[in-house]
Design a protein around this motif. Structure first.
Motif, PDB file in Angstrom:
ATOM      1  N   GLU A   1      -1.112  13.303  10.676  1.00 26.45           N
ATOM      2  CA  GLU A   1      -0.446  13.812   9.479  1.00 26.45           C
ATOM      3  C   GLU A   1       0.812  13.009   9.155  1.00 26.45           C
ATOM      4  N   GLU A   2       0.640  11.677   9.115  1.00 26.64           N
ATOM      5  CA  GLU A   2       1.733  10.800   8.734  1.00 26.64           C
ATOM      6  C   GLU A   2       1.172   9.583   8.023  1.00 26.64           C
ATOM      7  N   SER A   3       2.026   8.899   7.281  1.00 23.02           N
ATOM      8  CA  SER A   3       1.557   7.771   6.493  1.00 23.02           C
ATOM      9  C   SER A   3       1.136   6.612   7.386  1.00 23.02           C
ATOM     10  N   SER A   4       0.125   5.872   6.926  1.00 22.79           N
ATOM     11  CA  SER A   4      -0.293   4.692   7.662  1.00 22.79           C
ATOM     12  C   SER A   4       0.795   3.631   7.576  1.00 22.79           C
ATOM     13  N   VAL A   5       0.941   2.851   8.622  1.00 26.88           N
ATOM     14  CA  VAL A   5       1.914   1.765   8.778  1.00 26.88           C
ATOM     15  C   VAL A   5       3.337   2.301   8.957  1.00 26.88           C
ATOM     16  N   HIS A   6       3.880   3.009   7.949  1.00 27.64           N
ATOM     17  CA  HIS A   6       5.262   3.468   8.040  1.00 27.64           C
ATOM     18  C   HIS A   6       5.429   4.636   9.011  1.00 27.64           C
ATOM     19  N   GLY A   7       4.387   5.459   9.149  1.00 28.84           N
ATOM     20  CA  GLY A   7       4.470   6.602  10.042  1.00 28.84           C
ATOM     21  C   GLY A   7       5.379   7.710   9.557  1.00 28.84           C
TER      22      GLY A   7
ATOM     23  N   VAL B   1      13.084   2.593   9.119  1.00 29.20           N
ATOM     24  CA  VAL B   1      12.407   3.503  10.041  1.00 29.20           C
ATOM     25  C   VAL B   1      11.462   2.775  10.990  1.00 29.20           C
ATOM     26  N   VAL B   2      11.041   1.572  10.629  1.00 26.25           N
ATOM     27  CA  VAL B   2      10.182   0.743  11.476  1.00 26.25           C
ATOM     28  C   VAL B   2      10.675  -0.696  11.361  1.00 26.25           C
ATOM     29  N   VAL B   3      10.768  -1.400  12.503  1.00 24.13           N
ATOM     30  CA  VAL B   3      11.117  -2.817  12.468  1.00 24.13           C
ATOM     31  C   VAL B   3      10.176  -3.589  13.378  1.00 24.13           C
ATOM     32  N   ASP B   4       9.926  -4.824  13.012  1.00 21.84           N
ATOM     33  CA  ASP B   4       9.106  -5.732  13.809  1.00 21.84           C
ATOM     34  C   ASP B   4       9.902  -6.103  15.063  1.00 21.84           C
ATOM     35  N   ALA B   5       9.405  -5.682  16.225  1.00 22.29           N
ATOM     36  CA  ALA B   5      10.144  -5.886  17.470  1.00 22.29           C
ATOM     37  C   ALA B   5      10.234  -7.351  17.872  1.00 22.29           C
TER      38      ALA B   5
ATOM     39  N   ASP C   1      12.246 -12.211   5.756  1.00 24.07           N
ATOM     40  CA  ASP C   1      12.220 -12.029   4.308  1.00 24.07           C
ATOM     41  C   ASP C   1      13.215 -10.924   3.952  1.00 24.07           C
ATOM     42  N   PRO C   2      14.099 -11.147   2.978  1.00 29.18           N
ATOM     43  CA  PRO C   2      15.100 -10.117   2.644  1.00 29.18           C
ATOM     44  C   PRO C   2      14.488  -8.764   2.290  1.00 29.18           C
ATOM     45  N   CYS C   3      13.320  -8.782   1.651  1.00 29.06           N
ATOM     46  CA  CYS C   3      12.662  -7.533   1.266  1.00 29.06           C
ATOM     47  C   CYS C   3      11.738  -6.986   2.356  1.00 29.06           C
TER      48      CYS C   3
ATOM     49  N   THR D   1       6.860  -9.402   4.617  1.00 34.90           N
ATOM     50  CA  THR D   1       5.831  -9.725   5.604  1.00 34.90           C
ATOM     51  C   THR D   1       5.939  -8.824   6.835  1.00 34.90           C
ATOM     52  N   GLY D   2       6.464  -7.610   6.623  1.00 33.60           N
ATOM     53  CA  GLY D   2       6.441  -6.591   7.665  1.00 33.60           C
ATOM     54  C   GLY D   2       7.630  -6.583   8.601  1.00 33.60           C
TER      55      GLY D   2
END
Length: 239
Positions: A45-51, A151-155, A180-182, A185-186
């Motif tokens: 019950e959470e969004s894909s990717v962002h969680g 809420v999520v960062v590429d480790a 990437d500033p935005c 690319t994840g």
């Protein structure tokens, strides 16, 4: 007299780019935003990717005054995304939707892929952020009044201390040179808690953080990713 505006559904991640795209759509007289659409992991019950928890996504949609359609995937990955979204798109078309909007930037290369997937089902693609560089898009975002936190960062690129911080000039200036500033690319994902078109801010609290390893199907095949993730909860007030 019927409206000449094109009925559009926006793919809603709950993050800054979809919120930025929504702001642009709402200001564009060519379009009538009918609903937000979010893919969720049915098992959590959470969004894909962002969680992001589904109840926070609904709170965002309520704040924007729009209905939210959740499209359930079978798990945390995107393995059945194409099949499930094709079905949802056909249903949206039957309900009058004639365009599907996304918050992609041009250098993502996503438009051709999305056109191949969705236009056969009778909907055109709308990309409100298309044509801007990452620097231009971020500058406009920072001036838009939309407020978000990471809420999520590429480790592999960012640390745990990059979680739960506002996406502002200080955050962007401190990003490593290869980011990437935005976050196109994840590099990082966000949660929007306020925007000029919200009726009121979305109350939330931050929770535990965790380190995740995921295998995710992409346009280029299955890839492995590592993330730091911060859990969010809906803010509740004692009665």
């Amino acid at each position: 007299m019927p409206s000449s505006r094109i009925p559009v559904a926006l793919h809603w991640s709950g993050g800054k780019d979809s919120a930025h795209a929504l702001g642009r759509l709402l200001a564009d007289a060519r379009y009538e935003v009918r609903c937000l659409v979010t893919t969720i992991d049915a098992t959590r019950e959470e969004s894909s990717v962002h969680g992001l928890p589904t109840h926070l996504l609904r709170a965002q949609a309520d704040a924007a005054g729009l209905p939210l359609l959740t499209v359930a995937l079978s798990g945390p990955g995107l393995d059945d995304y194409v099949e499930v979204m094709n079905t949802a798109t056909r249903e949206l078309h039957r309900d009058g939707i004639r365009a599907f909007a996304f918050g992609d930037l041009e250098h993502s290369g996503a438009l051709a892929y999305r056109e191949d997937q969705f236009t056969p089902h009778g909907v055109e693609m709308v990309e409100p952020l298309w044509g801007m560089t990452s620097d231009q898009c971020m500058a406009e975002y920072l001036g838009s009044g939309i407020q978000s936190i990471t809420v999520v960062v590429d480790a592999s690129l960012l640390g745990r201390d990059h979680l739960g911080v506002p996406v502002d000039e200080a955050f962007i200036d401190a990003l490593p040179a290869n980011c990437d500033p935005c976050g196109e690319t994840g590099e990082y994902h966000t949660f929007v808690w306020n925007a000029p078109y919200f009726r009121s801010p979305v109350g939330f609290t931050t929770g535990r953080t965790e380190y995740l390893e995921h295998r995710i199907g992409t346009q280029d095949g299955v890839k492995e990713f590592t993330y730091w993730r911060m859990h969010l909860h809906r803010e509740t007030h004692p009665s």
